[in-house]
Design a protein around this motif. Sequence first.
Motif, PDB file in Angstrom:
ATOM      1  N   VAL A   4      -4.957  10.741  -9.172  1.00 37.71           N
ATOM      2  CA  VAL A   4      -3.920   9.509  -8.071  1.00 37.71           C
ATOM      3  C   VAL A   4      -4.436   9.419  -6.690  1.00 37.71           C
ATOM      4  O   VAL A   4      -3.553  10.319  -6.063  1.00 37.71           O
ATOM      5  CB  VAL A   4      -2.465   9.315  -8.623  1.00 37.71           C
ATOM      6  CG1 VAL A   4      -2.045   7.622  -7.875  1.00 37.71           C
ATOM      7  CG2 VAL A   4      -2.640   9.383  -9.917  1.00 37.71           C
ATOM      8  N   VAL A   6      -2.927   7.080  -3.091  1.00 35.47           N
ATOM      9  CA  VAL A   6      -1.842   6.016  -2.551  1.00 35.47           C
ATOM     10  C   VAL A   6      -2.569   6.928  -0.920  1.00 35.47           C
ATOM     11  O   VAL A   6      -1.530   7.406  -0.589  1.00 35.47           O
ATOM     12  CB  VAL A   6      -0.210   6.275  -2.592  1.00 35.47           C
ATOM     13  CG1 VAL A   6       0.374   5.267  -2.491  1.00 35.47           C
ATOM     14  CG2 VAL A   6      -0.151   6.882  -4.344  1.00 35.47           C
ATOM     15  N   ALA A  31      -8.620   4.220  -0.058  1.00 35.90           N
ATOM     16  CA  ALA A  31      -8.276   4.951  -0.992  1.00 35.90           C
ATOM     17  C   ALA A  31      -8.921   4.912  -1.617  1.00 35.90           C
ATOM     18  O   ALA A  31      -9.413   5.565  -2.931  1.00 35.90           O
ATOM     19  CB  ALA A  31      -7.262   3.595  -1.453  1.00 35.90           C
ATOM     20  N   HIS A  35      -9.705   8.622  -3.391  1.00 34.94           N
ATOM     21  CA  HIS A  35     -10.182   8.243  -5.062  1.00 34.94           C
ATOM     22  C   HIS A  35     -11.632   8.763  -5.500  1.00 34.94           C
ATOM     23  O   HIS A  35     -11.452  10.121  -6.571  1.00 34.94           O
ATOM     24  CB  HIS A  35     -10.141   6.983  -6.172  1.00 34.94           C
ATOM     25  CG  HIS A  35      -9.576   6.717  -7.443  1.00 34.94           C
ATOM     26  ND1 HIS A  35     -10.387   7.214  -8.012  1.00 34.94           N
ATOM     27  CD2 HIS A  35      -8.691   7.796  -8.202  1.00 34.94           C
ATOM     28  CE1 HIS A  35      -9.943   6.437  -9.848  1.00 34.94           C
ATOM     29  NE2 HIS A  35      -9.191   7.526  -9.270  1.00 34.94           N
ATOM     30  N   ILE A 266       5.190   6.487   1.220  1.00 26.14           N
ATOM     31  CA  ILE A 266       4.299   6.084  -0.074  1.00 26.14           C
ATOM     32  C   ILE A 266       5.051   7.499  -1.138  1.00 26.14           C
ATOM     33  O   ILE A 266       5.196   8.610   0.051  1.00 26.14           O
ATOM     34  CB  ILE A 266       3.223   6.220   0.666  1.00 26.14           C
ATOM     35  CG1 ILE A 266       2.077   7.229   1.541  1.00 26.14           C
ATOM     36  CG2 ILE A 266       2.939   4.706   0.668  1.00 26.14           C
ATOM     37  CD1 ILE A 266       0.485   6.852   0.948  1.00 26.14           C
ATOM     38  N   ILE A 268       4.388   9.853  -4.316  1.00 28.24           N
ATOM     39  CA  ILE A 268       4.167  10.249  -5.850  1.00 28.24           C
ATOM     40  C   ILE A 268       4.892  11.434  -6.392  1.00 28.24           C
ATOM     41  O   ILE A 268       5.111  12.263  -5.893  1.00 28.24           O
ATOM     42  CB  ILE A 268       2.305  10.593  -5.313  1.00 28.24           C
ATOM     43  CG1 ILE A 268       1.847  10.459  -7.549  1.00 28.24           C
ATOM     44  CG2 ILE A 268       2.357  11.614  -5.017  1.00 28.24           C
ATOM     45  CD1 ILE A 268       0.400  10.861  -7.139  1.00 28.24           C
ATOM     46  N   TRP A 274       4.408   6.587  -8.742  1.00 27.14           N
ATOM     47  CA  TRP A 274       4.009   6.131  -7.272  1.00 27.14           C
ATOM     48  C   TRP A 274       5.079   5.024  -6.853  1.00 27.14           C
ATOM     49  O   TRP A 274       5.318   4.498  -7.962  1.00 27.14           O
ATOM     50  CB  TRP A 274       2.776   6.143  -6.936  1.00 27.14           C
ATOM     51  CG  TRP A 274       1.830   5.338  -7.539  1.00 27.14           C
ATOM     52  CD1 TRP A 274       0.983   5.560  -8.295  1.00 27.14           C
ATOM     53  CD2 TRP A 274       1.397   4.130  -7.151  1.00 27.14           C
ATOM     54  NE1 TRP A 274       0.398   4.090  -8.950  1.00 27.14           N
ATOM     55  CE2 TRP A 274       1.122   3.559  -8.178  1.00 27.14           C
ATOM     56  CE3 TRP A 274       2.549   2.720  -5.637  1.00 27.14           C
ATOM     57  CZ2 TRP A 274       0.798   1.820  -7.375  1.00 27.14           C
ATOM     58  CZ3 TRP A 274       1.716   2.317  -5.634  1.00 27.14           C
ATOM     59  CH2 TRP A 274       1.143   0.980  -6.355  1.00 27.14           C
ATOM     60  N   TRP A 285      -0.797  -0.209   2.624  1.00 26.30           N
ATOM     61  CA  TRP A 285      -0.465   0.221   1.835  1.00 26.30           C
ATOM     62  C   TRP A 285      -2.058  -0.037  -0.006  1.00 26.30           C
ATOM     63  O   TRP A 285      -2.323  -1.078  -0.037  1.00 26.30           O
ATOM     64  CB  TRP A 285       0.694   0.813   0.505  1.00 26.30           C
ATOM     65  CG  TRP A 285       1.518  -0.585  -0.371  1.00 26.30           C
ATOM     66  CD1 TRP A 285       1.788  -1.628   0.267  1.00 26.30           C
ATOM     67  CD2 TRP A 285       0.923  -0.650  -1.572  1.00 26.30           C
ATOM     68  NE1 TRP A 285       2.519  -2.846  -0.104  1.00 26.30           N
ATOM     69  CE2 TRP A 285       1.042  -2.016  -1.979  1.00 26.30           C
ATOM     70  CE3 TRP A 285       0.200  -0.307  -2.905  1.00 26.30           C
ATOM     71  CZ2 TRP A 285       1.522  -2.788  -3.259  1.00 26.30           C
ATOM     72  CZ3 TRP A 285       0.472  -0.653  -3.573  1.00 26.30           C
ATOM     73  CH2 TRP A 285       0.686  -2.103  -4.229  1.00 26.30           C
ATOM     74  N   ALA A 287      -3.056   1.817  -3.649  1.00 26.50           N
ATOM     75  CA  ALA A 287      -2.944   2.540  -4.467  1.00 26.50           C
ATOM     76  C   ALA A 287      -4.059   2.728  -5.925  1.00 26.50           C
ATOM     77  O   ALA A 287      -4.274   1.604  -5.962  1.00 26.50           O
ATOM     78  CB  ALA A 287      -1.587   2.751  -5.544  1.00 26.50           C
ATOM     79  N   LYS A 289      -5.404   4.024  -9.654  1.00 25.24           N
ATOM     80  CA  LYS A 289      -4.741   5.015 -10.534  1.00 25.24           C
ATOM     81  C   LYS A 289      -5.748   4.308 -11.915  1.00 25.24           C
ATOM     82  O   LYS A 289      -6.073   3.225 -11.531  1.00 25.24           O
ATOM     83  CB  LYS A 289      -3.635   5.188 -10.646  1.00 25.24           C
ATOM     84  CG  LYS A 289      -3.402   5.457 -12.008  1.00 25.24           C
ATOM     85  CD  LYS A 289      -1.758   6.316 -11.807  1.00 25.24           C
ATOM     86  CE  LYS A 289      -0.887   6.619 -13.452  1.00 25.24           C
ATOM     87  NZ  LYS A 289       0.612   6.537 -13.218  1.00 25.24           N
ATOM     88  N   SER A 295      -3.567  -3.117  -4.397  1.00 26.87           N
ATOM     89  CA  SER A 295      -2.839  -2.785  -2.650  1.00 26.87           C
ATOM     90  C   SER A 295      -2.208  -4.408  -2.173  1.00 26.87           C
ATOM     91  O   SER A 295      -1.904  -4.920  -3.467  1.00 26.87           O
ATOM     92  CB  SER A 295      -4.217  -2.905  -1.662  1.00 26.87           C
ATOM     93  OG  SER A 295      -4.970  -4.668  -1.937  1.00 26.87           O
TER      94      SER A 295
END
Length: 308
Positions: A4, A6, A31, A35, A266, A268, A274, A285, A287, A289, A295
């Motif tokens: 993950v 973020v 992000a 990732h 942020i 986690i 998260w 922001w 994330a 996953k 977003s």
Amino acid sequence: MNPVVVVHGGGASSISCDRKERVRQGIVRAATVGHNILREGGSAVDAVEGAVTALEDDPEFNAGCGSVLNMNGEVEMDASIMNGKDLSAGAVSAVRCIANPIKLARLVMEKTPHCFLTDQGAAKFAAAMGIPEVPGERLVTEKNKKRLEKEKLEKGAQKSDCQKNLGTVGAVALDCKGNVAYATSTGGIVNKMAGRVGDTPCIGSGGYADNNIGAISTTGHGESILRVNLARLTLFHIEQGKTLEEAADLSLGYMKSRLKGLGGLILINKTGDWVARWTSASMPWAAAKDGKLHSGIDLDDTTVTDLP
């Protein structure tokens, strides 16, 4: 463990409509970079460094080449990074002529016996590590020159600091081995005194990472974040059994009620859950996953798409 990442692009009192799409694209890009690093087997530290580097390279954000200017019209940048596996950490402050302070912070963590280097010492270390020096004027954008002029005209006093200038970028990540990390980077506050350092490079305020708890990166009014030790305070609430949402809201609410300081974070945990929470008007922001990319910028503004 499912990886993950973020990221956040700093809090803001407002983001104009024409800028929102550029900001959203930048945060999603960061992000995705983070990732992809995790998906290819990279560590949590690799992922947060990669994501924050992408944000430092984007002039829409107050870090790296988008950094705001101090009262002398100069760029002074701060950054920090931490590995939750062994609590190793690196930070730099008042950095002037390098493109990516987060990379220098990681080198402090991994190549020195110290946690924190500043100003000329950080500059000499960067040179010794072969990090190229960037002419200061290359980091000074026309947009930020205008922001400084406007701030000097508007500001006779420091009254607006708690409500404005909440720009910072950051990332948190969990890798497939269960390790967490954070990274945070900023150009600071518009029209700040030369040599001013906020929360971003301070471990426990601008961020924290511990495999036994989780990882956090903060943004907001730096002086307020420093006074409440926002990052470690939030993780303390998790240690006391609070949910991620409760922990974030308790610490942000305390900072707001006690100091009138606005901010965001942020967060986690060690199992990959998260949250992104803030008390400023907005906080970009994103994330990534389980094949999905989440977003947002404003409250109740969340977009979910498939990861490329």
